[in-house]
Design a protein around this motif. Structure first.
Motif, short mmCIF file in Angstrom:
data_model
loop_
_atom_site.label_atom_id
_atom_site.label_comp_id
_atom_site.label_asym_id
_atom_site.label_seq_id
_atom_site.Cartn_x
_atom_site.Cartn_y
_atom_site.Cartn_z
N LEU A 1 14.44 -13.08 35.39
CA LEU A 1 13.17 -13.58 34.86
C LEU A 1 12.81 -14.93 35.46
N LYS A 2 13.80 -15.80 35.66
CA LYS A 2 13.52 -17.12 36.23
C LYS A 2 13.09 -17.02 37.68
N LYS A 3 13.54 -15.99 38.38
CA LYS A 3 13.20 -15.84 39.79
C LYS A 3 11.86 -15.15 40.01
N LEU A 4 11.39 -14.37 39.03
CA LEU A 4 10.13 -13.64 39.21
C LEU A 4 8.99 -14.64 39.35
N PRO A 5 8.15 -14.49 40.37
CA PRO A 5 7.11 -15.50 40.64
C PRO A 5 6.00 -15.57 39.61
N VAL B 1 6.38 -15.15 36.29
CA VAL B 1 6.88 -15.52 34.97
C VAL B 1 7.12 -17.03 34.94
N ALA B 2 6.44 -17.72 34.01
CA ALA B 2 6.60 -19.17 33.89
C ALA B 2 7.94 -19.47 33.22
N PRO B 3 8.59 -20.58 33.55
CA PRO B 3 9.89 -20.91 32.98
C PRO B 3 9.88 -20.97 31.45
N GLU B 4 8.78 -21.48 30.86
CA GLU B 4 8.75 -21.59 29.40
C GLU B 4 8.60 -20.23 28.71
N GLU B 5 8.25 -19.19 29.49
CA GLU B 5 8.11 -17.84 28.92
C GLU B 5 9.46 -17.12 28.84
N VAL B 6 10.43 -17.58 29.61
CA VAL B 6 11.72 -16.88 29.70
C VAL B 6 12.42 -16.76 28.35
N PRO B 7 12.58 -17.85 27.55
CA PRO B 7 13.28 -17.71 26.26
C PRO B 7 12.63 -16.69 25.33
N ASP B 8 11.30 -16.66 25.26
CA ASP B 8 10.61 -15.69 24.39
C ASP B 8 10.84 -14.26 24.86
N ILE B 9 10.80 -14.05 26.18
CA ILE B 9 11.01 -12.69 26.70
C ILE B 9 12.43 -12.23 26.42
N LEU B 10 13.41 -13.11 26.61
CA LEU B 10 14.81 -12.75 26.33
C LEU B 10 15.01 -12.45 24.86
N ALA B 11 14.35 -13.23 23.99
CA ALA B 11 14.47 -13.01 22.55
C ALA B 11 13.90 -11.64 22.17
N LYS B 12 12.78 -11.27 22.76
CA LYS B 12 12.18 -9.97 22.47
C LYS B 12 13.06 -8.83 22.99
N LEU B 13 13.65 -9.03 24.16
CA LEU B 13 14.55 -7.99 24.69
C LEU B 13 15.78 -7.82 23.80
N ASP B 14 16.32 -8.93 23.31
CA ASP B 14 17.48 -8.86 22.40
C ASP B 14 17.09 -8.16 21.11
N GLU B 15 15.90 -8.45 20.60
CA GLU B 15 15.45 -7.83 19.35
C GLU B 15 15.27 -6.33 19.53
N GLU B 16 14.67 -5.92 20.65
CA GLU B 16 14.49 -4.49 20.91
C GLU B 16 15.83 -3.79 21.06
N SER B 17 16.76 -4.45 21.75
CA SER B 17 18.08 -3.86 21.93
C SER B 17 18.81 -3.72 20.59
N TYR B 18 18.67 -4.75 19.74
CA TYR B 18 19.32 -4.70 18.43
C TYR B 18 18.74 -3.58 17.57
N ASN B 19 17.41 -3.47 17.56
CA ASN B 19 16.76 -2.42 16.75
C ASN B 19 17.11 -1.03 17.25
N ARG B 20 17.28 -0.90 18.56
CA ARG B 20 17.58 0.42 19.12
C ARG B 20 18.93 0.94 18.64
N TYR B 21 19.89 0.04 18.47
CA TYR B 21 21.24 0.46 18.10
C TYR B 21 21.53 0.34 16.61
N THR B 22 20.60 -0.17 15.83
CA THR B 22 20.85 -0.31 14.39
C THR B 22 19.95 0.57 13.54
#
Length: 452
Positions: free
Chosen positions: A409-413, A415-436
């Motif tokens: 995400l940090k390397k993608l041209p 994607v702004a650096p400040e957007e990375v934490p929110d995107i990672l948080a959403k990915l973690d939430e989706e992954s958690y919901n998928r397995y629970t």
């Protein structure tokens, strides 16, 4: 005579010394160059605006030419090139390992840093004042630094300004142990203390819903003003560039003058030896407005001139290229549409080299501000550059199997650096919901055959 911090300490009359020091500051070559740089930054190129066409009489007398065209065309190279260098490093703001650091530095931190960095380029230096929980920026044209003779450190400084000649002259003296404000009815008039020296930080307490009360004051361990330099020589970027900009403007203005002068029609009248100057002028005016006149026995013929074009156009093109090359800037006209990243990177190399030097001094100033604020972190810069984004994205995705999600995400041209934490948080939430999410048992409708 050079004045230093030691001279200030030895002075008995501080108000008188402050006026003397400001006069000394304004007499320096660096200050005068900073004022000149401000004019070029405002597209008021000093040399071309002061240019006056002259001619010499038969007796060799020099006279001002009030009849020929005198176009005064000022280019915008100085502002454009400095803006490019500053925005290249700071256009996206300043980043830290801990992004919450920005909240502790004030809402206007990025803007103030960019203002200070731009002034550091055009003036050679600027100054940052850490005021408890936010930053102020002092340009070199409004701040006189007092340097220590022994260590070379900034030990004190004078901020001065005046809105108008009819308004009071305001002065703030900053020292390690606090600051004092002064005022005079006119510039360099008798300074009177308007507020006694006070500490930089106040300890305020509010009890039993009463008005806030100052219960104590404290200072920093050092002067809370940090110099920011634009380069290692601490000089304006106008140094060395002014002559080339003036040459470009002179040729451009001369070209405009020739177009105007050569566009005029010249009349040659034969057999008119007996006509006076007034009669010739009357004859010319009649041709100009009526487009017809009687020539009697004489002959009238009109002439026009073609202005020199090719040589001047070639000179302007060459001078523009040299201005960009000497400044170490990127001329986007040299990058062809659809160019690969290799070609783009090669075009950016001079700008990258100068950015490395520039970011060193900007980062050094920010680190000192962090130290004053009691923050343990370091600044980072994301350069604001164009690229072949599809090519970069394809390259990153090809290496995705060997990289973690955050790095990708940090390397993608796009994607702004400040957007990375929110995107990672959403990915973690989706992954958690998928397995629970609970698995619903089959109902009779889902299994009409009754199979087990």
């Amino acid at each position: 005579m050079y004045l230093s911090y030691q001279d200030f300490i030895a002075a008995k009359d501080k108000g008188q010394f402050i006026n003397q020091f400001i006069k000394f500051h304004e007499s320096t070559g660096a200050y005068k160059e900073a004022l000149r740089a401000d004019k070029y930054d405002a597209q008021e190129n000093e040399t071309i605006l002061q240019f006056q066409r002259v001619y010499y009489t038969l007796l060799g007398q020099k006279k001002i030419d009030n009849f020929s065209s005198n176009a005064q065309i000022c280019s915008n190279f100085f502002h454009k090139l400095n803006t490019q260098r500053c925005s290249y490093s700071l256009g996206n703001g300043v980043f830290f390992n801990d992004m919450s650091v920005k909240d502790k530095l004030g809402k206007q931190f990025d803007r103030r840093i960019k203002e200070a960095a731009y002034n550091a380029l055009i003036h050679g230096q600027s100054f940052l004042f850490w005021n408890v929980d936010h930053v102020h920026e002092f340009p070199f044209t409004q701040f006189a630094p007092m340097w220590d003779e022994d260590t070379g450190a900034l030990m004190a400084g004078i901020r001065f300004w005046q809105l108008d000649e009819q308004k009071p002259f305001k002065v703030v003296l900053y020292e390690v142990d606090g600051y004092t404000t002064y005022s005079a009815e006119s510039k360099f008039g008798e300074l009177k203390e308007t507020a006694p020296k006070r500490a930089y930080r106040q300890i305020i307490e509010t009890a039993n819903n009463l008005e806030p009360e100052i219960i104590g004051e404290e200072n920093y361990s050092s002067l809370p003003i940090v110099p920011m330099f634009g380069n290692k020589r601490h000089i304006s970027t106008l140094r060395g560039m002014q002559s080339k900009i003036d040459a470009y403007d002179a040729v451009q203005s001369g070209f405009a003058n020739d177009l105007d002068d050569c566009a005029q029609m010249y009349w040659l009248i034969s057999n008119a030896d007996g006509m006076t100057d007034d009669e010739l002028a009357e004859f010319r005016d009649r041709l100009k407005f009526q487009h017809i006149a009687k020539a009697e026995e004489g002959q009238v013929q009109a002439y026009t001139q073609e202005p020199p074009y090719a040589a001047r156009k070639e000179f302007l093109t060459q001078m523009r290229s040299e201005i960009y090359e000497d400044f170490g800037a990127l001329d986007v006209h040299t990058i062809a549409a659809g160019a690969t990243n290799d070609h783009i990177d090669a075009a950016y190399q001079p700008l990258d080299d100068n950015a490395d030097d520039f970011e060193y001094f900007v980062g050094d100033a920010i680190e000192k501000i962090l130290e004053l604020a009691g923050i343990d972190d370091e600044p980072q810069f994301k350069r604001n550059r164009i690229s072949n984004e599809k090519e970069r994205t394809d390259m990153i995705l090809e290496a995705a199997n060997y990289l973690d999600e955050e790095t990708i995400l940090k390397k993608l041209p796009f994607v702004a650096p400040e957007e990375v934490p929110d995107i990672l948080a959403k990915l973690d939430e989706e992954s958690y919901n998928r397995y629970t999410e609970p698995i619903e048992p089959d109902t009779p409708e889902d299994n009409p055959e009754g199979d087990e």
